[in-house]
Design an enzyme around this catalytic site. Structure first.
Site, short mmCIF file in Angstrom:
data_model
loop_
_atom_site.label_atom_id
_atom_site.label_comp_id
_atom_site.label_asym_id
_atom_site.label_seq_id
_atom_site.Cartn_x
_atom_site.Cartn_y
_atom_site.Cartn_z
N ARG A 58 1.76 -11.41 5.61
CA ARG A 58 3.22 -11.55 5.58
C ARG A 58 3.90 -11.02 6.85
NH1 ARG A 58 5.16 -9.80 -0.40
NH2 ARG A 58 7.06 -10.83 0.33
N ARG A 100 13.56 -2.03 -8.92
CA ARG A 100 12.11 -1.96 -9.11
C ARG A 100 11.78 -1.83 -10.59
NH1 ARG A 100 9.56 -0.52 -4.37
NH2 ARG A 100 7.74 -1.42 -5.40
N HIS A 132 -4.54 -14.94 9.66
CA HIS A 132 -3.75 -13.71 9.52
C HIS A 132 -4.43 -12.48 10.12
CE1 HIS A 132 -1.27 -16.18 7.00
NE2 HIS A 132 -2.13 -16.20 6.01
N PRO A 179 0.83 -1.20 0.00
CA PRO A 179 0.00 0.00 0.00
C PRO A 179 0.87 1.25 0.00
CG PRO A 179 -0.81 -1.60 1.59
CD PRO A 179 0.51 -2.11 1.11
N GLU A 180 0.57 2.17 -0.92
CA GLU A 180 1.32 3.41 -1.02
C GLU A 180 0.47 4.54 -0.43
OE1 GLU A 180 2.98 3.92 -4.93
OE2 GLU A 180 3.62 1.83 -5.05
N LYS A 202 3.43 6.74 4.81
CA LYS A 202 2.59 5.54 4.71
C LYS A 202 2.20 5.00 6.08
CE LYS A 202 4.98 4.29 0.43
NZ LYS A 202 5.79 3.25 -0.27
N ARG A 223 22.78 14.57 -6.54
CA ARG A 223 22.37 13.16 -6.65
C ARG A 223 22.51 12.69 -8.10
NH1 ARG A 223 18.42 10.70 -2.79
NH2 ARG A 223 18.37 12.00 -0.91
#
Length: 272
Positions: A111, A262, A92, A2-3, A58, A153
């Site tokens: 998880r 990613r 769970h 979830p973002e 988050k 960067r």
């Protein structure tokens, strides 16, 4: 995982059910999350009234006044649901927060990569929150600040955008979509961003996240909001998960590469 839009959707769904409600008890079936659940959590929460439900990055922040907070992270596949208090637990379902109105708030995490942490003091004083960058939908996220954060960067722009020290909550899905909307190549060095491009990227991040929140977030596998509804923003992806399909802007093909371990999706013709 979830973002920000998904966590904000959960926060908005929890708020009317939690605010002003008293915690009667806490049932902990499995304390072994990413960090162990406080063994005295039930005793600490019993009788407290929820004053506020907030979000930082988050993290869900449930406040009880007098600088008493629950900090909740959903991990990779966690969820928080509001249910009748006689709903039998399933596999769970690790924690239940029993409310005084016949409902409970259930934390589900297959998880066990998430967290439910008790904290005394301002939320930003917790080590997990103390070094976070600005919220992307706040005035603290602007072109000047973004340029400063990216100065020096050399890493890929998308990797830098996903760094919570630069701006919080822009995970993989929304970094891909924001960079496409801004017309910026995710592979270019972060330090190459110009002032005009930084301004465009700030606006694109805000617009993308606002659209995602309005759609209830994205449900790719198992995300559900506080009352069990899925999100629908995945129906509007321009590039994410669309390798080999037509770019909605120019008709070229969407490509895929890996940045920072990613999957990254972009249109090489549109994004410079």
């Amino acid at each position: 995982m979830p973002e920000l839009p998904e966590v904000e959707t959960v926060r908005a769904g929890l708020t009317p059910h939690l605010t002003g409600r008293q915690i009667k008890a806490v049932t902990v079936r499995e304390p072994r999350l990413r960090w162990p659940v406080d063994p005295d959590l039930s005793a600490k929460l019993a009788g407290l009234e929820v004053r506020t439900v907030e979000r930082r990055a988050k993290y869900l922040l449930i406040g009880f006044g007098h600088e008493q907070w629950l900090i909740v992270h959903l991990g990779m596949s966690g969820s928080v649901r509001v249910l009748p208090d006689d709903t039998p637990p399933q596999k769970h379902d690790h924690l239940d927060f029993i409310l005084d109105d016949g409902h409970l708030v259930r934390y589900h995490d297959p998880r066990r990569f998430g967290a439910v942490l008790w904290h005394l003091g301002p939320p930003d004083s917790h080590p997990l929150l103390s070094r976070l960058g600005p919220e992307p939908l706040s005035d603290g996220f602007d072109a000047t600040g973004l340029l400063h954060a990216l100065a020096g960067r050399r890493q890929a722009l998308k990797v830098a955008l996903m760094d919570n020290a630069v701006v919080v909550g822009v995970g993989n899905i929304y970094a891909n979509e924001s960079l496409f909307e801004a017309g910026l190549d995710p592979r270019r060095p972060a330090l190459s961003l110009t002032a005009d491009e930084a301004g465009q990227l700030v606006q694109s991040v805000r617009h993308t996240l606002a659209r995602a929140i309005a759609a209830g977030g994205s449900t790719l596998r198992d995300f559900r909001d506080a009352i069990g509804k899925p999100g629908y923003f995945q129906q509007d992806y321009a590039v994410y998960g669309r390798q080999g399909q037509s770019c909605p802007r120019c008709g070229g093909l969407v490509e895929r590469c890996r940045l920072g371990q990613r999957s990254t999706f972009f249109c090489p013709a549109c994004q410079r």
